[in-house]
Design a protein around this motif. Structure first.
Motif, PDB file in Angstrom:
ATOM      1  N   MET A  38       0.848  -1.206   0.000  1.00  0.00           N
ATOM      2  CA  MET A  38       0.000   0.000   0.000  1.00  0.00           C
ATOM      3  C   MET A  38       0.875   1.244   0.000  1.00  0.00           C
ATOM      4  SD  MET A  38      -2.543   1.356   3.010  1.00  0.00           S
ATOM      5  CE  MET A  38      -3.692   0.021   2.922  1.00  0.00           C
ATOM      6  N   SER A  39       0.580   2.175  -0.910  1.00  0.00           N
ATOM      7  CA  SER A  39       1.349   3.410  -0.961  1.00  0.00           C
ATOM      8  C   SER A  39       0.524   4.610  -0.533  1.00  0.00           C
ATOM      9  CB  SER A  39       1.877   3.638  -2.384  1.00  0.00           C
ATOM     10  OG  SER A  39       0.786   3.771  -3.294  1.00  0.00           O
ATOM     11  N   GLU A  40      -0.641   4.343   0.079  1.00  0.00           N
ATOM     12  CA  GLU A  40      -1.521   5.451   0.437  1.00  0.00           C
ATOM     13  C   GLU A  40      -2.272   5.112   1.713  1.00  0.00           C
ATOM     14  OE1 GLU A  40      -5.329   7.890  -1.496  1.00  0.00           O
ATOM     15  OE2 GLU A  40      -4.435   6.187  -2.531  1.00  0.00           O
ATOM     16  N   TYR A  41      -2.449   6.120   2.567  1.00  0.00           N
ATOM     17  CA  TYR A  41      -3.309   5.995   3.729  1.00  0.00           C
ATOM     18  C   TYR A  41      -4.409   7.053   3.634  1.00  0.00           C
ATOM     19  CZ  TYR A  41       0.142   3.166   6.344  1.00  0.00           C
ATOM     20  OH  TYR A  41       0.993   2.178   6.776  1.00  0.00           O
ATOM     21  N   ARG A  42      -5.583   6.696   4.095  1.00  0.00           N
ATOM     22  CA  ARG A  42      -6.654   7.675   4.282  1.00  0.00           C
ATOM     23  C   ARG A  42      -7.070   7.624   5.744  1.00  0.00           C
ATOM     24  NH1 ARG A  42      -8.974   4.949  -0.346  1.00  0.00           N
ATOM     25  NH2 ARG A  42      -8.567   6.079  -2.294  1.00  0.00           N
ATOM     26  N   VAL A  43      -6.963   8.762   6.413  1.00  0.00           N
ATOM     27  CA  VAL A  43      -7.308   8.833   7.829  1.00  0.00           C
ATOM     28  C   VAL A  43      -8.453   9.816   8.024  1.00  0.00           C
ATOM     29  CG1 VAL A  43      -6.510   9.554  10.127  1.00  0.00           C
ATOM     30  CG2 VAL A  43      -5.032   8.157   8.666  1.00  0.00           C
ATOM     31  N   LEU A  44      -9.450   9.398   8.790  1.00  0.00           N
ATOM     32  CA  LEU A  44     -10.545  10.291   9.167  1.00  0.00           C
ATOM     33  C   LEU A  44     -10.216  10.864  10.546  1.00  0.00           C
ATOM     34  CD1 LEU A  44     -14.338   9.728   8.688  1.00  0.00           C
ATOM     35  CD2 LEU A  44     -13.474  10.637  10.841  1.00  0.00           C
TER      36      LEU A  44
ATOM     37  N   ALA B 138     -14.879  17.119  11.413  1.00  0.00           N
ATOM     38  CA  ALA B 138     -14.425  15.835  10.879  1.00  0.00           C
ATOM     39  C   ALA B 138     -13.782  16.107   9.527  1.00  0.00           C
ATOM     40  CB  ALA B 138     -15.590  14.860  10.731  1.00  0.00           C
ATOM     41  N   ALA B 139     -12.708  15.396   9.232  1.00  0.00           N
ATOM     42  CA  ALA B 139     -11.998  15.599   7.966  1.00  0.00           C
ATOM     43  C   ALA B 139     -11.321  14.308   7.550  1.00  0.00           C
ATOM     44  CB  ALA B 139     -10.969  16.716   8.093  1.00  0.00           C
ATOM     45  N   ILE B 140     -11.111  14.164   6.256  1.00  0.00           N
ATOM     46  CA  ILE B 140     -10.384  13.015   5.727  1.00  0.00           C
ATOM     47  C   ILE B 140      -9.179  13.529   4.956  1.00  0.00           C
ATOM     48  CG2 ILE B 140     -10.487  11.003   4.205  1.00  0.00           C
ATOM     49  CD1 ILE B 140     -13.525  10.935   4.737  1.00  0.00           C
ATOM     50  N   VAL B 141      -8.018  13.011   5.293  1.00  0.00           N
ATOM     51  CA  VAL B 141      -6.762  13.420   4.661  1.00  0.00           C
ATOM     52  C   VAL B 141      -6.075  12.184   4.108  1.00  0.00           C
ATOM     53  CG1 VAL B 141      -4.490  14.459   5.045  1.00  0.00           C
ATOM     54  CG2 VAL B 141      -6.504  15.418   6.178  1.00  0.00           C
ATOM     55  N   THR B 142      -5.523  12.294   2.921  1.00  0.00           N
ATOM     56  CA  THR B 142      -4.807  11.180   2.308  1.00  0.00           C
ATOM     57  C   THR B 142      -3.323  11.491   2.211  1.00  0.00           C
ATOM     58  OG1 THR B 142      -4.587   9.803   0.332  1.00  0.00           O
ATOM     59  CG2 THR B 142      -5.279  12.067  -0.004  1.00  0.00           C
ATOM     60  N   SER B 143      -2.516  10.444   2.300  1.00  0.00           N
ATOM     61  CA  SER B 143      -1.061  10.613   2.241  1.00  0.00           C
ATOM     62  C   SER B 143      -0.505  10.306   0.855  1.00  0.00           C
ATOM     63  CB  SER B 143      -0.392   9.677   3.256  1.00  0.00           C
ATOM     64  OG  SER B 143      -0.682   8.314   2.933  1.00  0.00           O
TER      65      SER B 143
ATOM     66  N   LEU C 208     -17.430  11.841   4.799  1.00  0.00           N
ATOM     67  CA  LEU C 208     -17.344  10.656   3.940  1.00  0.00           C
ATOM     68  C   LEU C 208     -17.999  10.914   2.586  1.00  0.00           C
ATOM     69  CD1 LEU C 208     -18.184   7.936   6.612  1.00  0.00           C
ATOM     70  CD2 LEU C 208     -16.016   8.121   5.377  1.00  0.00           C
ATOM     71  N   ASP C 209     -19.186  11.508   2.598  1.00  0.00           N
ATOM     72  CA  ASP C 209     -19.891  11.771   1.346  1.00  0.00           C
ATOM     73  C   ASP C 209     -19.108  12.722   0.448  1.00  0.00           C
ATOM     74  OD1 ASP C 209     -21.920  10.119   2.166  1.00  0.00           O
ATOM     75  OD2 ASP C 209     -23.266  11.730   2.797  1.00  0.00           O
ATOM     76  N   ASP C 210     -18.562  13.788   1.046  1.00  0.00           N
ATOM     77  CA  ASP C 210     -17.818  14.771   0.254  1.00  0.00           C
ATOM     78  C   ASP C 210     -16.557  14.171  -0.354  1.00  0.00           C
ATOM     79  OD1 ASP C 210     -19.740  16.614   0.900  1.00  0.00           O
ATOM     80  OD2 ASP C 210     -18.522  17.717   2.359  1.00  0.00           O
ATOM     81  N   ALA C 211     -15.978  13.184   0.341  1.00  0.00           N
ATOM     82  CA  ALA C 211     -14.774  12.527  -0.180  1.00  0.00           C
ATOM     83  C   ALA C 211     -15.108  11.383  -1.126  1.00  0.00           C
ATOM     84  CB  ALA C 211     -13.921  12.011   0.978  1.00  0.00           C
ATOM     85  N   GLY C 212     -16.403  11.041  -1.216  1.00  0.00           N
ATOM     86  CA  GLY C 212     -16.804   9.928  -2.072  1.00  0.00           C
ATOM     87  C   GLY C 212     -16.350   8.590  -1.537  1.00  0.00           C
ATOM     88  N   LEU C 213     -16.325   8.456  -0.194  1.00  0.00           N
ATOM     89  CA  LEU C 213     -15.832   7.239   0.448  1.00  0.00           C
ATOM     90  C   LEU C 213     -16.884   6.635   1.373  1.00  0.00           C
ATOM     91  CD1 LEU C 213     -12.261   8.505   1.465  1.00  0.00           C
ATOM     92  CD2 LEU C 213     -12.785   6.898  -0.381  1.00  0.00           C
ATOM     93  N   THR C 214     -16.694   5.371   1.688  1.00  0.00           N
ATOM     94  CA  THR C 214     -17.445   4.715   2.751  1.00  0.00           C
ATOM     95  C   THR C 214     -16.485   4.440   3.902  1.00  0.00           C
ATOM     96  OG1 THR C 214     -16.966   2.496   1.930  1.00  0.00           O
ATOM     97  CG2 THR C 214     -18.936   3.605   1.051  1.00  0.00           C
ATOM     98  N   LEU C 215     -16.999   3.948   5.007  1.00  0.00           N
ATOM     99  CA  LEU C 215     -16.130   3.633   6.143  1.00  0.00           C
ATOM    100  C   LEU C 215     -15.062   2.609   5.766  1.00  0.00           C
ATOM    101  CD1 LEU C 215     -18.677   3.428   9.119  1.00  0.00           C
ATOM    102  CD2 LEU C 215     -16.971   5.205   8.700  1.00  0.00           C
ATOM    103  N   GLU C 216     -15.395   1.718   4.852  1.00  0.00           N
ATOM    104  CA  GLU C 216     -14.427   0.691   4.448  1.00  0.00           C
ATOM    105  C   GLU C 216     -13.231   1.299   3.709  1.00  0.00           C
ATOM    106  OE1 GLU C 216     -17.745   0.388   4.231  1.00  0.00           O
ATOM    107  OE2 GLU C 216     -17.802  -1.043   5.898  1.00  0.00           O
TER     108      GLU C 216
ATOM    109  N   ILE D  24     -11.630   3.924   4.647  1.00  0.00           N
ATOM    110  CA  ILE D  24     -10.776   4.627   5.617  1.00  0.00           C
ATOM    111  C   ILE D  24      -9.812   3.638   6.247  1.00  0.00           C
ATOM    112  CG2 ILE D  24     -10.753   6.008   7.714  1.00  0.00           C
ATOM    113  CD1 ILE D  24     -12.027   7.398   5.315  1.00  0.00           C
ATOM    114  N   ASP D  25      -8.541   4.014   6.349  1.00  0.00           N
ATOM    115  CA  ASP D  25      -7.515   3.116   6.883  1.00  0.00           C
ATOM    116  C   ASP D  25      -7.341   3.227   8.392  1.00  0.00           C
ATOM    117  OD1 ASP D  25      -6.432   1.938   4.342  1.00  0.00           O
ATOM    118  OD2 ASP D  25      -6.101   4.052   3.909  1.00  0.00           O
TER     119      ASP D  25
END
Length: 365
Positions: free
Chosen positions: A1-7, A18-23, A77-85, A87-88
């Motif tokens: 894995m070369s990427e993390y997504r943290v909420l 609440a925010a989601i940031v990717t590495s 989550l909705d704004d990022a186009g993600l579900t809980l699954e 998120i790392d």
């Protein structure tokens, strides 16, 4: 894995976020300072809830966090186009702060981590501020940090994730608290910092000769209670301040704070350089770091001392969840996750080895 997504979740005071940031970075690194990306941010301020009281009421803050946090997580989550699954890991401010609000955020992040089987990260709110600049700029360790906010004021040598050495701190009040009290004296309302800065733009910073506490003393400790007292005495002498008086007093007070911070920063640079050499970054963070005049003063000090000056964008200076997610990413990349029985902490110093402060001032006791 070369990427993390943290909420990330922030509930330590009067901002629910609440925010989601990717590495994900161009070089494929799991964490590359300055190359992170904010996928979404959702924030609700409680300013209107607390304004009638002239400050933050802990019980009101905790209930407001509880009412709104779930919907903010869903929005992020909705704004990022993600579900809980997708998120790392789930990070939350676990202290320091108003413990009722902190518990709301921590328990929410733990619940999400439990149901998804993903890691939980308990983030020190102060470290989130300390590392926030690395979300947007490639600032490398070690660096000298001036952390200034409503409840905190300290100089720190940030040597790595989880490794900060305190060089100096306030012996009484933090500058943000001083801004709030001065605004209250002048009838400007809450929060005080932005309102004082706004009025200062139309004022004369030289009209009122206010003191610069601690300037010239050994070390780099700070003090702002005497400055507050001087402002109160000036207001009493004026009787009923005119609008021009208020503008001039705000400008004079802001200039005094900037002068104090600039002078003590020079002293902190000397202490920092003894261990880490010259030419390292100077970083300012925390809510008061949003003040334009203070940024200008610190930028000038950095140039004079052959240091580079760095500050997060204004939106990342005040409490926010993106900085919590960023600190969580830093920890996750190093494998520093926390168990679900991790305890929230109303007090959590960045430098646990710093000498006790008892006897040096009421706020340090």
């Amino acid at each position: 894995m070369s990427e993390y997504r943290v909420l990330g979740i922030e509930t330590s005071c009067d901002e629910t976020a609440a925010a989601i940031v990717t590495s994900k970075a161009a070089d494929g690194a799991r964490f590359a300072p300055g190359k992170l990306r904010i996928l979404s941010q959702a924030l609700v301020s409680q300013i209107e809830d607390h304004s009638p009281y002239g400050g933050v009421v802990p019980e009101i803050a905790a209930r407001a966090h509880l009412d709104i946090l779930d919907s903010l997580v869903r929005r992020a989550l909705d704004d990022a186009g993600l579900t809980l699954e997708g998120i790392d890991a789930f990070a939350a401010t676990a202290g320091p702060g108003l413990i009722g609000g902190v518990l709301v955020g921590v328990m929410t992040a733990k619940a999400l981590a439990l149901v998804t089987g993903k890691p939980f990260l308990g983030v020190n709110h102060l470290e989130a501020h300390a590392l926030s600049v690395r979300l947007v700029e490639p600032v490398t360790f070690p660096y000298l940090l001036l952390l200034v906010s409503g409840g905190h004021s300290q100089f720190l040598a940030v040597e790595g994730v989880g490794t900060c050495r305190r060089l100096g701190t306030t012996i009484d009040d933090a500058p943000g608290e001083a801004f709030d009290k001065v605004a209250k004296m002048l009838g400007l309302g809450h929060p005080g910092g932005p309102r004082v800065e706004r009025r200062a733009r139309d004022g004369d910073p030289q009209r009122f000769p206010l003191p610069r506490p601690m300037v010239g003393r050994p070390g780099c400790d700070l003090s702002f209670s005497g400055l507050k007292t001087a402002v109160r005495q000036t207001v009493e002498k004026l009787g009923r301040p005119t609008e021009a008086d208020i503008n001039d007093l705000c400008a004079s007070f802001q200039e005094a704070v900037a002068g104090c911070l600039a002078s003590r920063t020079r002293a902190a640079i000397r202490l920092f350089s003894e261990r880490h050499g010259t030419g390292r970054p100077l970083v300012i963070a925390g809510g008061v770091a949003a003040n334009t005049r203070i940024r200008e003063a610190l930028d000038a000090v950095a140039r004079d001392c052959a240091m580079t000056f760095h500050a997060p964008p204004v939106s990342l200076c005040t409490d926010n969840a993106a900085m919590v997610a960023c600190a969580g990413l830093e920890r996750l990349a190093l494998g520093l996750t926390d168990p679900l029985d991790f305890k929230a902490r109303p007090r959590w110093p960045l430098d646990p080895d710093a000498p006790p402060s008892i006897g040096a001032g009421r706020a340090r006791a």
